[in-house]
Design an enzyme around this catalytic site. Structure first.
Site, PDB file in Angstrom:
ATOM      1  CG  ASP A  30      -3.211   2.602  -1.310  1.00  0.00           C
ATOM      2  OD1 ASP A  30      -3.697   3.585  -1.272  1.00  0.00           O
ATOM      3  OD2 ASP A  30      -2.680   1.854  -2.300  1.00  0.00           O
ATOM      4  CE1 TYR A 150      -4.802   4.524 -11.565  1.00  0.00           C
ATOM      5  CE2 TYR A 150      -5.615   3.080 -10.114  1.00  0.00           C
ATOM      6  CZ  TYR A 150      -5.267   4.158 -10.209  1.00  0.00           C
ATOM      7  OH  TYR A 150      -5.025   5.196  -9.261  1.00  0.00           O
ATOM      8  CE  LYS A 181      -6.866   6.387  -7.008  1.00  0.00           C
ATOM      9  NZ  LYS A 181      -5.771   5.795  -6.133  1.00  0.00           N
TER      10      LYS A 181
END
Length: 274
Positions: A30, A150, A181
């Site tokens: 992506d 993140y 993730k």
């Protein structure tokens, strides 16, 4: 027994975890929205074919790119449609926003969707709200959700702190993620700090291009030993001289039993002693 209302989600998850070992090798592709073309002039469809032929379990694509890829590749691996975006030109590149819906992913035949959240960013509130909204839509459509979590923002001095990443992973699970993730924290012991309290499986990100293939494979091995269920490696694969070969080597690490049972899907992998 699977509840009939959850049947579609379970079918998609079983296709995603196609080796029945609870492990995953995902290749995010992506990056083009954020950084521009990623394949160095090589046809994207050719790259995706290499991934399918060499053991990848899934690729992450934006909706427009997915329409231009040969459907036959997804008889052997899953399609994860990425719903978030931002570009490197934005005043705040950490401010992710939704550019696709779960419904569009259903129409594309996706096996899962993914959403990117940057905790600590100035637009954190909108991103968390988007994650929650996508989680609700995934429940309506029985679609698995991968949350890419993140730590990025003006007050984040260490985006690899295990206790902060454990918080990010727990938040994703609380808002409906089936899979998280996040960044690789660098060792088996530090990875355990992230994975042990998360109620859903955790993938580590491949991160920037590694200095050596051996070092990259060693870092993945450490993450797996620390409780990660696999790796989501993008740049280390699509920037490699031979993406197919590296995919084979990662497959041997992530799915060793499947590789042994199916024969020489991947060649022998040399992991440096740590």
């Amino acid at each position: 027994m699977v509840n009939i209302g959850d049947f579609g989600r379970q079918v998609r998850l079983r296709r995603l975890y196609r080796h029945n070992d609870g492990r995953l090798l995902v290749v995010p592709l992506d990056h083009g929205v954020t950084d521009g073309p990623i394949t160095g002039g090589r046809p994207l469809d050719q790259l995706i074919g290499q991934l399918a032929d060499n053991g990848a379990d899934a690729v992450v694509l934006h909706k427009g790119t997915a329409r231009r890829v040969a459907p036959m590749w997804f008889t052997r691996m899953s399609l994860i449609v990425h719903l978030s975006a931002s570009t490197r030109f934005a005043p705040d590149p950490d401010a992710k926003y939704l550019v696709a819906s779960v419904e569009e992913a259903v129409c594309l035949g996706a096996g899962a969707v993914s959403v990117h959240v940057n905790l600590g960013s100035r637009e954190e509130a909108h991103q968390i709200a988007d994650l929650a909204a996508v989680g609700a839509a995934c429940d309506r459509w029985n679609m698995p959700l991968l949350a890419m979590m993140y730590l990025r923002g003006p007050e984040i001095d260490d985006p690899h702190r295990p206790e902060w990443l454990a918080h990010a992973a727990a938040l994703a699970a609380d808002l409906g993620a089936d899979l998280v993730k996040t960044v690789h924290v660098g060792s088996k012991e530090r990875t355990v700090e992230v994975t042990r309290s998360c109620p859903v499986p955790v993938l580590v990100a491949g991160g920037p291009r590694a200095a050596s293939t051996a070092g990259f494979l060693t870092s993945v091995d450490q993450a797996l030993r620390g409780g990660a269920v696999g790796v989501a490696a993008g740049r280390n694969i699509f920037q490699a001289a031979d993406p197919g070969q590296l995919t084979r080597e990662l497959c041997a690490l992530v799915h060793p039993e499947a590789v042994r049972e199916q024969g020489d899907i991947a060649g022998p992998v040399q992991v440096a002693a740590v």
